[in-house]
Design an enzyme around this catalytic site. Structure first.
Site, PDB file in Angstrom:
ATOM      1  CE  LYS A  86     -33.109 -47.961   0.436  1.00 54.05           C
ATOM      2  NZ  LYS A  86     -32.873 -48.588  -0.887  1.00 54.05           N
ATOM      3  CG  ASP A  87     -36.876 -45.592   3.168  1.00 54.77           C
ATOM      4  OD1 ASP A  87     -36.053 -45.221   2.313  1.00 54.77           O
ATOM      5  OD2 ASP A  87     -37.667 -46.531   2.992  1.00 54.77           O
ATOM      6  NE  ARG A 134     -27.432 -46.126  -2.551  1.00 52.71           N
ATOM      7  CZ  ARG A 134     -27.581 -47.311  -3.123  1.00 52.71           C
ATOM      8  NH1 ARG A 134     -26.536 -47.961  -3.589  1.00 52.71           N
ATOM      9  NH2 ARG A 134     -28.773 -47.851  -3.259  1.00 52.71           N
ATOM     10  NE  ARG A 135     -30.616 -48.550  -5.717  1.00 53.76           N
ATOM     11  CZ  ARG A 135     -31.770 -48.704  -5.076  1.00 53.76           C
ATOM     12  NH1 ARG A 135     -32.846 -48.033  -5.436  1.00 53.76           N
ATOM     13  NH2 ARG A 135     -31.855 -49.536  -4.063  1.00 53.76           N
ATOM     14  NE  ARG A 152     -40.735 -40.402  -5.978  1.00 53.12           N
ATOM     15  CZ  ARG A 152     -41.086 -40.904  -4.794  1.00 53.12           C
ATOM     16  NH1 ARG A 152     -40.383 -41.843  -4.236  1.00 53.12           N
ATOM     17  NH2 ARG A 152     -42.168 -40.468  -4.189  1.00 53.12           N
ATOM     18  NE  ARG A 158     -39.001 -47.508  -6.839  1.00 51.30           N
ATOM     19  CZ  ARG A 158     -38.043 -47.207  -5.974  1.00 51.30           C
ATOM     20  NH1 ARG A 158     -36.792 -47.462  -6.263  1.00 51.30           N
ATOM     21  NH2 ARG A 158     -38.338 -46.640  -4.830  1.00 51.30           N
ATOM     22  CB  CYS A 245     -33.003 -38.857  -0.710  1.00 52.83           C
ATOM     23  SG  CYS A 245     -34.356 -37.816  -0.253  1.00 52.83           S
TER      24      CYS A 245
HETATM   25  N1  LIG Z   1     -36.312 -46.076  -0.933  1.00 53.64           N
HETATM   26  C1  LIG Z   1     -37.352 -47.062  -0.907  1.00 53.64           C
HETATM   27  C2  LIG Z   1     -36.900 -48.316  -0.251  1.00 53.64           C
HETATM   28  N2  LIG Z   1     -36.679 -48.346   1.068  1.00 53.64           N
HETATM   29  C3  LIG Z   1     -36.228 -49.607   1.391  1.00 53.64           C
HETATM   30  C4  LIG Z   1     -36.186 -50.359   0.233  1.00 53.64           C
HETATM   31  C5  LIG Z   1     -35.747 -51.742   0.107  1.00 53.64           C
HETATM   32  C6  LIG Z   1     -35.600 -52.541   1.363  1.00 53.64           C
HETATM   33  C7  LIG Z   1     -34.457 -52.147   2.241  1.00 53.64           C
HETATM   34  O1  LIG Z   1     -33.459 -51.533   1.821  1.00 53.64           O
HETATM   35  O2  LIG Z   1     -34.533 -52.514   3.437  1.00 53.64           O
HETATM   36  C8  LIG Z   1     -36.636 -49.550  -0.819  1.00 53.64           C
HETATM   37  C9  LIG Z   1     -36.788 -49.915  -2.233  1.00 53.64           C
HETATM   38  C10 LIG Z   1     -35.512 -49.865  -3.031  1.00 53.64           C
HETATM   39  O3  LIG Z   1     -34.594 -49.089  -2.732  1.00 53.64           O
HETATM   40  O4  LIG Z   1     -35.418 -50.599  -4.016  1.00 53.64           O
END
Ligand SMILES: NCc1[nH]cc(CCC(=O)O)c1CC(=O)O
Length: 312
Positions: A86-87, A134-135, A152, A158, A245
């Site tokens: 995701k990152d 997104r959320r 953050r 968090r 993002c």
């Molecule tokens: N943006 C931060 C991040 N990157 C990956 C995850 C969670 C683990 C994943 O998606 O593999 C998270 C934390 C979240 O969004 O709660």
């Protein structure tokens, strides 16, 4: 002359030092050790980790978390980098590839609260913490009355801010909580239809230098083909939309046999246009057909009013 490098005596994994990043690196370390490799970790603090007070989208985005790891790979101080997919930006810099994508953990978002069991139980005007656009867009579509406040920091930060009473609830990826042994904090998992996950959520990817075929071969047994095809389609949506993002964008695929159903949602970064949500199915058997489905879904989003980011 054949200069193909040998597999290093010891594979070094470059990793951020958040608990989640360390868990992920140690997970890959254990899998590689079980296959007979010697594996060490090189912990590093990235720029992304140091910025806790501002919204990530305002200070340079996701790339901040991966760039310094890539420098370590470039300089040969480390050989592989483990990322939450995701990152990972949709296009890796020249000279780097994803050697493999591993089996996905639960891709859903989790509802976390000390007082309420689910989103539907939140009172009118309740405060929900998330800095993910997104959320935010999806939550507002489900519950326009909620007040979304920025949140953050890494997962533990968090949770602490929730426990300090700043929010009625927060939303986190279920996968991160489960990896950290914090699954008991999850009060409810969102149905993906209502809170569509981000492209790649819950999956890990391993990045290497493109010229290290030896490492790519060593990592091949860790790949999970179904996950890899699914996230290829999801990431193609994001790539075609110019996703980052700073764009509220979700893309989530599910296989039924060889049919991949791909759902996507787009929210207006300015908050003026309504949420756009589309889906399509296709037979997906290889990366090309997965990518093509993602391109098709991005086109459907745009036909329904979603606006791709302007090309730089
Ligand atoms: N943006 C931060 C991040 N990157 C990956 C995850 C969670 C683990 C994943 O998606 O593999 C998270 C934390 C979240 O969004 O709660």
């Amino acid at each position: 002359m054949n200069t193909k490098p040998l597999i290093p005596h010891s594979i070094v994994i470059a990793t951020r030092e958040s608990q989640l990043a360390l868990w992920q690196a140690e997970h890959v370390q254990a899998l590689l050790r079980a296959r007979g490799h010697e594996v060490e970790l090189l912990g590093m603090t990235t720029k992304g980790d140091q910025i806790l007070d501002r919204t990530l989208s305002k200070v340079g985005g996701k790339g901040l978390f991966v760039k310094e790891l890539e420098v370590a790979l470039e300089e040969g101080r480390a050989h592989i980098a483990v990322h939450s997919l995701k990152d990972v930006p949709m296009e890796l810099p020249e000279g780097f590839v994803l050697a493999c994508v591993m089996e996905r953990e639960d891709p859903r978002d989790a509802f976390v609260s000390n007082r309420y069991a689910a989103l539907a139980e939140l009172p009118q005007g309740a405060v929900v913490g998330t800095s993910s656009l997104r959320r935010q867009a999806l939550l507002q579509a489900l519950r326009p009355d909620l007040r979304i406040e920025p949140l953050r920091g890494n997962v533990n930060t968090r949770l602490r801010k929730l426990d300090e009473g700043h929010y009625d609830a927060i939303v986190l990826a279920a996968a991160g909580l489960m990896r950290l042994g914090l699954a008991d904090r999850i009060r409810a998992r969102f149905e993906p239809t209502g809170m569509l996950p981000a492209a790649g959520q819950g999956a890990l990817g391993i990045e290497v230098r493109a010229d290290r075929q030896d490492l790519i071969d060593a990592l091949a047994p860790l790949a999970h083909q179904t996950t890899w095809l699914t996230v290829t389609a999801e990431r193609a949506v994001s790539r075609c939309m110019g996703g980052s993002c700073s764009m509220p964008l979700a893309a989530h695929g599910t296989f039924d046999g060889q049919q991949l159903r791909l759902d996507a949602a787009w929210g207006d970064p300015e908050g003026r246009l309504p949420l756009v949500q589309v889906h399509a199915d296709a037979t997906v058997t290889d990366f090309a057909s997965a990518d093509a489905l993602g391109q098709h879904v991005a086109a459907l989003l745009q036909a329904a009013g979603a606006q791709p980011a302007p090309k730089l």
